[in-house]
Design a protein around this motif. Structure first.
Motif, mmCIF file in Angstrom:
data_model
loop_
_atom_site.group_PDB
_atom_site.id
_atom_site.type_symbol
_atom_site.label_atom_id
_atom_site.label_comp_id
_atom_site.label_asym_id
_atom_site.label_seq_id
_atom_site.Cartn_x
_atom_site.Cartn_y
_atom_site.Cartn_z
ATOM 1 N N SER A 40 0.831 -1.204 0.000
ATOM 2 C CA SER A 40 0.000 0.000 0.000
ATOM 3 C C SER A 40 0.865 1.254 0.000
ATOM 4 O O SER A 40 0.538 2.235 -0.665
ATOM 5 C CB SER A 40 -0.963 0.001 1.179
ATOM 6 N N ARG A 41 1.951 1.229 0.720
ATOM 7 C CA ARG A 41 2.862 2.383 0.721
ATOM 8 C C ARG A 41 3.537 2.554 -0.632
ATOM 9 O O ARG A 41 3.681 3.664 -1.136
ATOM 10 C CB ARG A 41 3.912 2.218 1.809
ATOM 11 N N HIS A 46 -4.672 2.782 -0.205
ATOM 12 C CA HIS A 46 -5.029 2.432 1.165
ATOM 13 C C HIS A 46 -4.919 0.923 1.383
ATOM 14 O O HIS A 46 -5.187 0.128 0.481
ATOM 15 C CB HIS A 46 -6.453 2.898 1.472
ATOM 16 N N SER A 48 -6.685 -1.217 3.093
ATOM 17 C CA SER A 48 -7.915 -2.006 2.914
ATOM 18 C C SER A 48 -8.242 -2.202 1.433
ATOM 19 O O SER A 48 -8.786 -3.247 1.054
ATOM 20 C CB SER A 48 -9.092 -1.363 3.645
ATOM 21 N N THR A 49 -7.885 -1.240 0.606
ATOM 22 C CA THR A 49 -8.105 -1.382 -0.835
ATOM 23 C C THR A 49 -7.215 -2.484 -1.396
ATOM 24 O O THR A 49 -7.672 -3.319 -2.185
ATOM 25 C CB THR A 49 -7.827 -0.050 -1.559
#
Length: 67
Positions: A40-41, A46, A48-49
Motif C-alpha cells: 500500500s505504501r 489504502h 484495505s483497498t
C-alpha cells in the motif's frame, strides 16, 4: 455532445487500465513476499483497498510464519 461522450469514455478506459496495472503490480509484490502494508505504501493505495483487491483476485492469504 458526441465528442464529450468519447472523451469521458476514454477517461474511464484509462482509469480501468490504470487500476488493472496497479492490481497486477500489487499481486506481483505480494507474491514476491511483500506485506500488504508495504504494498500500500509502494503503490500509494489504502491498505484495505489492497486487501480487497487481492481477495477479489483470488490471491491466497499467506499463513503465519509461526505456524
Amino acid at each position: 455532445m458526441i465528442i464529450c461522450i468519447k472523451i469521458v469514455s476514454l477517461y474511464r478506459l484509462s482509469k480501468i487500465k490504470q487500476k488493472a496495472e496497479l492490481l497486477h503490480r500489487a499481486i506481483q509484490l505480494y507474491n514476491d513476499g511483500y506485506k500488504v502494508v508495504s504494498i500500500s505504501r509502494e503503490l500509494n493505495i489504502h491498505v484495505s483497498t489492497v486487501r480487497r483487491w487481492l481477495r477479489s483476485a483470488g490471491v491466497m492469504a499467506k499463513t503465519s510464519r509461526y505456524d
